[in-house]
Design a protein around this motif. Sequence first.
Motif, PDB file in Angstrom:
ATOM      1  N   LYS A 176       0.845  -1.193   0.000  1.00  0.00           N
ATOM      2  CA  LYS A 176       0.000   0.000   0.000  1.00  0.00           C
ATOM      3  C   LYS A 176       0.878   1.239   0.000  1.00  0.00           C
ATOM      4  N   PRO A 177       0.327   2.369  -0.425  1.00  0.00           N
ATOM      5  CA  PRO A 177       1.107   3.611  -0.432  1.00  0.00           C
ATOM      6  C   PRO A 177       1.473   4.043   0.986  1.00  0.00           C
ATOM      7  N   THR A 178       2.646   4.621   1.114  1.00  0.00           N
ATOM      8  CA  THR A 178       3.079   5.168   2.397  1.00  0.00           C
ATOM      9  C   THR A 178       3.683   6.546   2.163  1.00  0.00           C
ATOM     10  N   GLY A 179       3.887   7.280   3.220  1.00  0.00           N
ATOM     11  CA  GLY A 179       4.618   8.544   3.150  1.00  0.00           C
ATOM     12  C   GLY A 179       4.128   9.508   2.101  1.00  0.00           C
ATOM     13  N   ALA A 180       5.039   9.899   1.216  1.00  0.00           N
ATOM     14  CA  ALA A 180       4.740  10.931   0.225  1.00  0.00           C
ATOM     15  C   ALA A 180       3.673  10.488  -0.763  1.00  0.00           C
ATOM     16  N   SER A 181       3.600   9.185  -1.079  1.00  0.00           N
ATOM     17  CA  SER A 181       2.566   8.741  -2.013  1.00  0.00           C
ATOM     18  C   SER A 181       1.180   8.794  -1.368  1.00  0.00           C
ATOM     19  N   ARG A 182       1.095   8.530  -0.077  1.00  0.00           N
ATOM     20  CA  ARG A 182      -0.173   8.749   0.632  1.00  0.00           C
ATOM     21  C   ARG A 182      -0.524  10.228   0.633  1.00  0.00           C
ATOM     22  N   ALA A 183       0.488  11.064   0.747  1.00  0.00           N
ATOM     23  CA  ALA A 183       0.246  12.512   0.705  1.00  0.00           C
ATOM     24  C   ALA A 183      -0.306  12.919  -0.658  1.00  0.00           C
ATOM     25  N   GLU A 184       0.184  12.302  -1.726  1.00  0.00           N
ATOM     26  CA  GLU A 184      -0.336  12.584  -3.065  1.00  0.00           C
ATOM     27  C   GLU A 184      -1.829  12.282  -3.134  1.00  0.00           C
ATOM     28  N   ALA A 188      -5.084  14.813  -3.783  1.00  0.00           N
ATOM     29  CA  ALA A 188      -6.089  14.549  -4.811  1.00  0.00           C
ATOM     30  C   ALA A 188      -7.505  14.506  -4.246  1.00  0.00           C
ATOM     31  N   THR A 189      -7.627  14.192  -2.956  1.00  0.00           N
ATOM     32  CA  THR A 189      -8.942  14.171  -2.317  1.00  0.00           C
ATOM     33  C   THR A 189      -9.221  15.459  -1.541  1.00  0.00           C
ATOM     34  N   ASN A 190      -8.444  16.496  -1.862  1.00  0.00           N
ATOM     35  CA  ASN A 190      -8.643  17.830  -1.274  1.00  0.00           C
ATOM     36  C   ASN A 190      -8.463  17.827   0.245  1.00  0.00           C
ATOM     37  N   GLU A 191      -7.400  17.166   0.690  1.00  0.00           N
ATOM     38  CA  GLU A 191      -7.030  17.151   2.104  1.00  0.00           C
ATOM     39  C   GLU A 191      -5.596  17.657   2.253  1.00  0.00           C
ATOM     40  N   PRO A 192      -5.349  18.928   1.947  1.00  0.00           N
ATOM     41  CA  PRO A 192      -3.968  19.423   1.955  1.00  0.00           C
ATOM     42  C   PRO A 192      -3.303  19.414   3.320  1.00  0.00           C
ATOM     43  N   GLU A 193      -4.064  19.584   4.381  1.00  0.00           N
ATOM     44  CA  GLU A 193      -3.466  19.551   5.721  1.00  0.00           C
ATOM     45  C   GLU A 193      -2.895  18.167   6.016  1.00  0.00           C
ATOM     46  N   ALA A 195      -2.065  15.956   3.726  1.00  0.00           N
ATOM     47  CA  ALA A 195      -0.957  15.771   2.787  1.00  0.00           C
ATOM     48  C   ALA A 195       0.319  16.419   3.328  1.00  0.00           C
ATOM     49  N   LEU A 196       0.176  17.619   3.872  1.00  0.00           N
ATOM     50  CA  LEU A 196       1.322  18.332   4.433  1.00  0.00           C
ATOM     51  C   LEU A 196       1.944  17.545   5.579  1.00  0.00           C
ATOM     52  N   LYS A 197       1.119  17.019   6.451  1.00  0.00           N
ATOM     53  CA  LYS A 197       1.614  16.249   7.602  1.00  0.00           C
ATOM     54  C   LYS A 197       2.362  15.000   7.142  1.00  0.00           C
ATOM     55  N   LEU A 198       1.780  14.271   6.198  1.00  0.00           N
ATOM     56  CA  LEU A 198       2.387  13.025   5.736  1.00  0.00           C
ATOM     57  C   LEU A 198       3.703  13.273   4.998  1.00  0.00           C
ATOM     58  N   ALA A 199       3.700  14.253   4.102  1.00  0.00           N
ATOM     59  CA  ALA A 199       4.900  14.526   3.313  1.00  0.00           C
ATOM     60  C   ALA A 199       6.013  15.116   4.171  1.00  0.00           C
ATOM     61  N   ALA A 200       5.655  15.981   5.117  1.00  0.00           N
ATOM     62  CA  ALA A 200       6.664  16.579   5.997  1.00  0.00           C
ATOM     63  C   ALA A 200       7.320  15.512   6.871  1.00  0.00           C
ATOM     64  N   ARG A 201       6.518  14.560   7.338  1.00  0.00           N
ATOM     65  CA  ARG A 201       7.071  13.457   8.140  1.00  0.00           C
ATOM     66  C   ARG A 201       8.047  12.628   7.311  1.00  0.00           C
ATOM     67  N   GLU A 202       7.679  12.351   6.057  1.00  0.00           N
ATOM     68  CA  GLU A 202       8.564  11.591   5.174  1.00  0.00           C
ATOM     69  C   GLU A 202       9.862  12.347   4.909  1.00  0.00           C
ATOM     70  N   VAL A 222       5.390  18.526  -0.088  1.00  0.00           N
ATOM     71  CA  VAL A 222       5.142  19.516   0.969  1.00  0.00           C
ATOM     72  C   VAL A 222       4.837  20.877   0.346  1.00  0.00           C
ATOM     73  N   LEU A 223       5.618  21.264  -0.635  1.00  0.00           N
ATOM     74  CA  LEU A 223       5.427  22.575  -1.267  1.00  0.00           C
ATOM     75  C   LEU A 223       4.083  22.658  -1.975  1.00  0.00           C
ATOM     76  N   ARG A 224       3.673  21.586  -2.630  1.00  0.00           N
ATOM     77  CA  ARG A 224       2.370  21.617  -3.295  1.00  0.00           C
ATOM     78  C   ARG A 224       1.225  21.670  -2.282  1.00  0.00           C
ATOM     79  N   ALA A 225       1.411  21.021  -1.130  1.00  0.00           N
ATOM     80  CA  ALA A 225       0.403  21.111  -0.072  1.00  0.00           C
ATOM     81  C   ALA A 225       0.322  22.533   0.480  1.00  0.00           C
ATOM     82  N   LEU A 226       1.479  23.164   0.669  1.00  0.00           N
ATOM     83  CA  LEU A 226       1.494  24.552   1.145  1.00  0.00           C
ATOM     84  C   LEU A 226       0.847  25.480   0.127  1.00  0.00           C
TER      85      LEU A 226
END
Length: 317
Positions: A176-184, A188-193, A195-202, A222-226
């Motif tokens: 299954k997707p983890t980290g940055a791919s989960r953030a992607e 896509a489901t309009n949950e940028p907050e 996404a930011l948390k997941l990508a920043a942790r990765e 992270v930048l795209r989430a911001l």
Amino acid sequence: RVNVFTPVELNIAMEEVREHLEARRDPLRLREHLFWMIGPTRMSGNFQRSVEVCDSAIDIAARLGLAPVQYPTFKSMALMDLGRFDEAWRSIEDETQLRFGKAMQQWGFLLFKAQLGDAKGVLAAAPALLSEAKALGRVWMTDSIAEMVAKCGAQAGRLAASQDFLAGALEQTGSKPTGASRAELSLATNEPELALKLAAREAEYCDSNGMPTRGVEATEVVLRALAALGRWDELVERAQAPVAFADERGFARLQWRLHALRATAYDNLANAEQAAADRAQAQAGFDSIAATITDAHIRECYTAQATALGLNQGGLA
């Protein structure tokens, strides 16, 4: 054992061992050592050196009469990082035709398409390759296929089809997707907050564990989430280190994207001069890579990535 080296120290130590084995004229151990050099050199941002290590390993395998399984595909990964996609495709074509070599070749072609945004091609090829990877017992391969589908499908607007595949992959292989791919997927489901948390942790994990290349990939998310959150000052600040890394190391695959994102932030901060400078660099980087993509459909997919990041004003598209 625990790796206590920094990326720089690790690369120096690996080169010292290589020199020692070359001086001993020990090609069997040298070939094995070069295999373990390929990943760390690329992960530390030494992309051209990773290409050279792969070439050396391929040459030694030929002299020993051994099939150079994986080396051509690993070489293609560094070439893609350098933005040399035409050379990367040719390198994948050189993969051996043993069963695992064929799987590696198909995995390389899948990665090639995923990085250039060909979601249709990725979704068409992923099911058969997932089954073959499971049959071969390559967990890393099944995991990476899930990551590629998630990232490419989410960015290309093929969310539903990607989610269907990922549900089947989870049931079939446990991957299954983890980290940055989960953030992607979260973007896509309009949950940028989220996404930011997941990508920043990765990104933090990668930076703390000597994997700056992967860390920059996560930071780009992270930048795209911001950007989705309209946090422009923070985007500019967070972009400084990855932009510097990409510029210094020639990380062309992400370099133009980072500059394009920072240009958008400067636009929203009414800094027209900096926005124009970043956008010009992004456009030049995109155009340079696009010139290495020979397939018309894949090039069109790649152009869509640039359009999403505000480029193509007077560029190749």
